[in-house]
Design a protein around this motif. Structure first.
Motif, mmCIF file in Angstrom:
data_model
loop_
_atom_site.group_PDB
_atom_site.id
_atom_site.type_symbol
_atom_site.label_atom_id
_atom_site.label_comp_id
_atom_site.label_asym_id
_atom_site.label_seq_id
_atom_site.Cartn_x
_atom_site.Cartn_y
_atom_site.Cartn_z
ATOM 1 N N THR A 14 -1.169 -0.246 -14.292
ATOM 2 C CA THR A 14 -0.040 -0.968 -13.700
ATOM 3 C C THR A 14 1.319 -0.344 -13.997
ATOM 4 O O THR A 14 2.342 -0.883 -13.583
ATOM 5 C CB THR A 14 -0.026 -2.427 -14.193
ATOM 6 O OG1 THR A 14 0.031 -2.446 -15.614
ATOM 7 C CG2 THR A 14 -1.279 -3.163 -13.727
ATOM 8 N N SER A 15 1.358 0.782 -14.671
ATOM 9 C CA SER A 15 2.646 1.429 -14.898
ATOM 10 C C SER A 15 3.082 2.144 -13.633
ATOM 11 O O SER A 15 2.271 2.445 -12.742
ATOM 12 C CB SER A 15 2.543 2.433 -16.046
ATOM 13 O OG SER A 15 1.781 3.560 -15.633
ATOM 14 N N ALA A 16 4.368 2.435 -13.535
ATOM 15 C CA ALA A 16 4.869 3.159 -12.364
ATOM 16 C C ALA A 16 4.181 4.509 -12.229
ATOM 17 O O ALA A 16 3.846 4.949 -11.119
ATOM 18 C CB ALA A 16 6.386 3.339 -12.473
ATOM 19 N N GLU A 17 3.932 5.182 -13.350
ATOM 20 C CA GLU A 17 3.274 6.490 -13.288
ATOM 21 C C GLU A 17 1.835 6.356 -12.797
ATOM 22 O O GLU A 17 1.358 7.163 -11.988
ATOM 23 C CB GLU A 17 3.306 7.150 -14.674
ATOM 24 C CG GLU A 17 2.704 8.548 -14.699
ATOM 25 C CD GLU A 17 3.333 9.482 -13.668
ATOM 26 O OE1 GLU A 17 2.577 10.257 -13.036
ATOM 27 O OE2 GLU A 17 4.566 9.443 -13.467
ATOM 28 N N ASN A 18 1.102 5.338 -13.313
ATOM 29 C CA ASN A 18 -0.263 5.090 -12.833
ATOM 30 C C ASN A 18 -0.283 4.847 -11.330
ATOM 31 O O ASN A 18 -1.111 5.398 -10.598
ATOM 32 C CB ASN A 18 -0.869 3.871 -13.535
ATOM 33 C CG ASN A 18 -1.196 4.103 -14.993
ATOM 34 O OD1 ASN A 18 -1.144 3.168 -15.791
ATOM 35 N ND2 ASN A 18 -1.535 5.332 -15.368
ATOM 36 N N LEU A 19 0.613 3.998 -10.879
ATOM 37 C CA LEU A 19 0.649 3.646 -9.465
ATOM 38 C C LEU A 19 1.021 4.843 -8.598
ATOM 39 O O LEU A 19 0.451 5.049 -7.518
ATOM 40 C CB LEU A 19 1.639 2.496 -9.238
ATOM 41 C CG LEU A 19 1.209 1.143 -9.817
ATOM 42 C CD1 LEU A 19 2.401 0.193 -9.896
ATOM 43 C CD2 LEU A 19 0.108 0.519 -8.957
ATOM 44 N N ARG A 20 1.964 5.653 -9.077
ATOM 45 C CA ARG A 20 2.373 6.829 -8.304
ATOM 46 C C ARG A 20 1.204 7.806 -8.170
ATOM 47 O O ARG A 20 0.941 8.343 -7.091
ATOM 48 C CB ARG A 20 3.560 7.507 -8.983
ATOM 49 C CG ARG A 20 4.083 8.726 -8.219
ATOM 50 C CD ARG A 20 5.212 9.407 -8.966
ATOM 51 N NE ARG A 20 6.312 8.486 -9.204
ATOM 52 C CZ ARG A 20 6.789 8.157 -10.393
ATOM 53 N NH1 ARG A 20 6.239 8.685 -11.484
ATOM 54 N NH2 ARG A 20 7.795 7.307 -10.518
ATOM 55 N N GLY A 106 10.425 7.182 -6.982
ATOM 56 C CA GLY A 106 10.434 8.427 -7.713
ATOM 57 C C GLY A 106 10.020 9.635 -6.893
ATOM 58 O O GLY A 106 10.278 10.781 -7.289
ATOM 59 N N ILE A 107 9.367 9.390 -5.755
ATOM 60 C CA ILE A 107 8.987 10.498 -4.867
ATOM 61 C C ILE A 107 9.655 10.330 -3.491
ATOM 62 O O ILE A 107 9.170 10.852 -2.484
ATOM 63 C CB ILE A 107 7.450 10.610 -4.721
ATOM 64 C CG1 ILE A 107 6.817 9.258 -4.378
ATOM 65 C CG2 ILE A 107 6.838 11.175 -5.990
ATOM 66 C CD1 ILE A 107 5.312 9.335 -4.161
ATOM 67 N N GLY A 108 10.781 9.588 -3.493
ATOM 68 C CA GLY A 108 11.605 9.520 -2.294
ATOM 69 C C GLY A 108 11.082 8.645 -1.176
ATOM 70 O O GLY A 108 11.422 8.853 -0.005
#
Length: 822
Positions: A14-20, A106-108
């Motif tokens: 559920t972290s932003a990095e996991n989701l990205r 974070g990836i636009g």
């Protein structure tokens, strides 16, 4: 093996990095798209697949929990579901919305643009389907194991386009872009029989049995869509059935060159789940609609029996495993089908099967219109479902014996209560079947439930008063406030805490803020921002420029005479004529916003839409009323569009004739978003007015009892026309041809009002105008209006669908729900 935990895997982190990372993996590996070349729709599909992993993991855990604890499940049988777009709802309920926004940012990628790509499933016509979906949301939120059973219509409710002022229906191809939320359950398929004949036989115990020998068998395949609950580990399941041929290709016919016959059975079978509500004016349409209703109901009951067996339960205790709610009469054939399954397929004795059936089913009635209570010609019914007609005769025989005992020598009552209408052509009465086969019958608003017992179901209420109850409808605050109105949601979170969407009783704490000048100012800023967004959307969809500072006067709902959109139009035109007579007339600047679909075959409803658009063509181009009046018909009203409209409404038009509307839910959605209501004492309006306070509700019109008395005394609409000069001027203006340029264009509407007026528009006209005058006066006092708006929201907590579901659990289904936090 235990289900995986949704918090300890790479796919459901559920972290932003996991989701990205999960999003990028799905974009490349599932969709085969390089990030630099992906479209907005690709982004939507990749994010939907990412979020679906979280949803499915939770759904698996939820199902496992239900099996382990042997919970009684709720089955909600409904011919309609209108869930709306899923993605944003899941992000909210899972608590990962902000992390997802950060991940994409974070990836636009703009999350809002991704959300806008989702196509909504048009699996319902209006309030019935929207209510069903609200209830699945709330069942999951209050942690009740549940499945909503329906049909996976390939084409849903039509797309509405306004062309030359007229409604034009287009095909709703909601599946054309794929549906990432559903899971095709290849291992779950049910066979459904139609036609043929029955045979009696004797089993090895010497009992006479009946077997059904069908002329055709169709397969129902299950498609599952999990529905997450808010702040809950439970998921509801929307299980929809698609019809397929048991044998989809006749190879022998193909080899003989008969290519059409080779696929004929496939085409005929798939028609059952092809379209929502086929035109039933012709015999074939009636037959198809009856088959649709039996198809999904039979699949559902067979599936419930499968789940009982899978969890080690016994068929003889079916009612201990399932509480089955009939959402209106569409699934009422389930009463006869469960009897058939228990008696014919599982060899239970009739009396035992009947006791199980009555303890299993409960029935929600949604209409006070006798003509809306479904009935099927006996000949048609018997040709499609011969065994069920025999079972219904058996039920009816035993039932009428009970009536004779309770009411001796009352043949008229017997005729009214019978499951078979014997007046002229014979019909099977589905509402009567639902009442007889259910242990509870409920209306959907306090007034509606009382009127049910006095009108269309009076004889059943006299026979079984203990069966009747009321559960006033509710709406989910997650979709219709938290998602639809982020500005208001932000204020509520600041003042009430982050958990408010799961417990609307906390709204009461807003009341003191209605007197706070600073809070009122913030409230107005939120509302103005909502109106600006809607104004931009109106210009984009219709080309009409509206002023956000004007009073947004909104009536969005199915177009029907009893909902009286044309009463609203009489007011609009009366204002227009007043300004034309006196350019200095004190008319508050208003934007009148209409929306809703008319049934394709409903002539007068489609003519009312044309009257709206013709009024707009006149008013919007007249410089004499510029800046004071605008009229908009917002096309293709659906859940997605509603999420823009409800938060922007200043005035909610709930003006149906008293005694006609069962409940309404649009009235709740607009009031929860801060709109003030102008309305009659009809449906849930009564309870809304009691809740928000009479001083915060613009009441007008005849009561239900006054309507009955006026009709009984011989209503004469011409009397009102002749005695009210403004009414006469307005109707004459419509008849003159000034709208649309053709005097005959609206002649049907005028004739209907002057020579019948079945919904008493003319009788309520003057009271309606007086109430609208009060609206204008209050709008002129910005602080007073804002205070009333705040109090409307503060006092609407009981109209959450969570409260409705808890009442069903306690009073009707006998299942345990998570208690309210208060």
């Amino acid at each position: 093996m235990n289900a995986i935990s949704p918090s300890n895997t790479i796919r459901t982190g559920t972290s932003a990095e996991n989701l990205r990372q999960a999003f990028l993996d799905n974009l490349v590996c599932a969709l085969g798209r390089l990030p630099n070349y992906a479209s907005a729709h690709d982004h939507y599909l990749a994010l939907a697949l990412t979020v679906r992993d979280h949803v499915v993991a939770r759904a698996v855990q939820s199902f496992e929990q239900g099996v382990v604890k042997m919970m009684r499940r709720v089955a909600y049988l409904s011919a309609e579901f209108l869930p709306g777009p899923h993605l944003a709802n899941h992000l909210l309920n899972l608590g990962i919305a902000e992390a997802t926004r950060e991940a994409l940012g974070g990836i636009g990628i703009d999350l809002d643009r991704v959300l806008a790509e989702e196509e909504e499933p048009g699996l319902g016509n209006g309030g019935l389907g929207r209510l069903a979906s609200c209830y699945l949301d709330s069942l999951a939120t209050v942690e009740v194991q549940s499945i909503g059973y329906g049909i996976r219509y390939e084409f849903g409710i039509f797309d509405q386009v306004i062309r030359d002022g007229w409604q034009v229906e287009g095909t709703d191809k909601w599946l054309s872009g794929g549906n990432p939320w559903e899971i095709h359950r290849l291992g779950i398929a049910k066979q459904v029989k139609f036609g043929g004949h029955t045979e009696t036989w004797t089993d090895d115990q010497g009992r006479t049995r009946v077997r059904w020998v069908p002329s055709i068998v169709i397969k129902g395949e299950a498609y599952d869509t999990p529905i997450t609950g808010y702040g809950s580990g439970t998921c509801s399941l929307m299980r929809l059935w698609k019809s397929e041929a048991v044998e989809s290709f006749d190879f022998e016919a193909f080899n003989h060159g008969d290519y059409d016959r080779a696929v004929e059975q496939k085409v005929d079978s798939e028609n059952l789940s092809k379209v929502l509500y086929p035109n039933d004016e012709l015999h074939r349409g009636k037959e198809l609609r009856l088959k649709q209703q039996f198809f999904f109901t039979s699949c559902a009951l067979q599936d419930m029996l499968r789940l009982v067996a899978m969890s080690g339960g016994k068929v003889a205790a079916f009612d201990e495993s399932w509480a089955v709610q009939l959402n209106d009469t569409h699934p009422a054939i389930g009463v006869a089908e469960l009897m058939r399954l228990l008696v014919d397929e599982h060899a239970l004795e009739w009396d035992d099967a009947w006791a199980i059936t009555q303890k299993t089913f409960s029935y929600t009635n949604h209409t006070l219109l006798p003509e809306a209570l479904e009935k099927w010609p006996v000949e048609l019914f018997g040709s499609v479902l011969p065994r069920h007609l025999e079972i219904i005769y058996g039920i009816n025989h035993r039932f009428l014996d009970e009536v004779r005992t309770a009411f001796p020598d009352d043949d008229a009552r017997l005729a009214r209560l019978s499951l078979i209408d014997e007046h002229g052509a014979r019909y099977v009465r589905m509402a009567n079947l639902a009442c007889v086969g259910s242990h509870k019958i409920n209306g959907v608003a306090a007034l509606h439930s009382e009127l049910l017992k006095k009108t269309v179901l009076a004889d059943f209420a006299a026979l079984w008063p203990e069966k009747f109850d009321n559960v006033t409808n509710g709406v989910t605050p997650r979709r219709f406030v938290a998602l639809a109105n982020p500005g208001l949601a932000g204020l509520l979170e600041r003042e009430l805490g982050a958990g408010w969407p799961g417990d609307l009783s906390c709204l009461g704490r807003l009341e003191p803020l209605a007197a706070d000048p600073g809070f009122r100012r913030e409230w107005r800023e939120v509302r103005l921002a909502n109106k600006r967004r809607l104004a931009a959307l109106i210009q984009e969809r219709t080309g009409i420029v509206v002023t956000p500072d004007s009073l947004f006067d909104v009536q969005v709902k199915r177009i029907h005479e009893y909902k009286r959109q044309h009463l609203n139009l009489l007011h609009v035109l009366s204002l227009y004529l007043s300004i034309k007579r006196d350019p200095d007339a004190g008319v508050v600047p208003r934007t009148f916003i209409f929306g809703g679909k008319a049934a394709p075959g409903y002539f007068l409803a489609k003519r009312i839409i044309r009257l709206v658009t013709a009024t707009g063509e006149l008013v919007n181009q007249d410089p004499d009323v510029a800046g004071r009046l605008k009229v908009v018909f917002f096309p293709d009203f659906n859940v997605k569009n509603a999420q823009h409209i409800y938060p922007a409404a200043d005035l909610s038009e709930q003006i149906s004739l008293a005694g006609m509307e069962a409940s309404g839910t649009g009235n709740m959605k607009m009031s929860l978003n801060g709109a003030l209501t102008i309305g009659t004492l009809d449906g849930a309006n009564v309870e809304i007015r009691d809740a928000v306070g009479a001083e915060n509700f613009f009441l007008f019109g005849l009561t239900a009892s006054e309507v009955s008395a006026l009709k009984a005394g011989g209503y004469q609409p011409q009397t009102y026309y002749e005695s009210d000069s403004l009414l006469r001027e307005t109707i004459d203006f419509i008849a003159s041809g000034a709208l649309g340029g053709d005097p005959d264009l609206f002649r049907p509407v005028v004739d209907n009002l002057l020579h019948g007026d079945p919904y008493l528009l003319l009788a309520d006209f003057r009271a309606y105008l007086d109430a609208q005058q009060r609206v204008g006066e209050l709008w002129g006092d910005s602080d007073a209006w804002t205070s009333s708006s705040i109090l409307n929201v503060a006092r609407m907590g009981r109209f959450s669908s969570d409260r409705s579901i808890r009442e069903y659990c306690e009073r009707i289904w006998n299942v345990n729900a998570k208690p309210s936090q208060t």
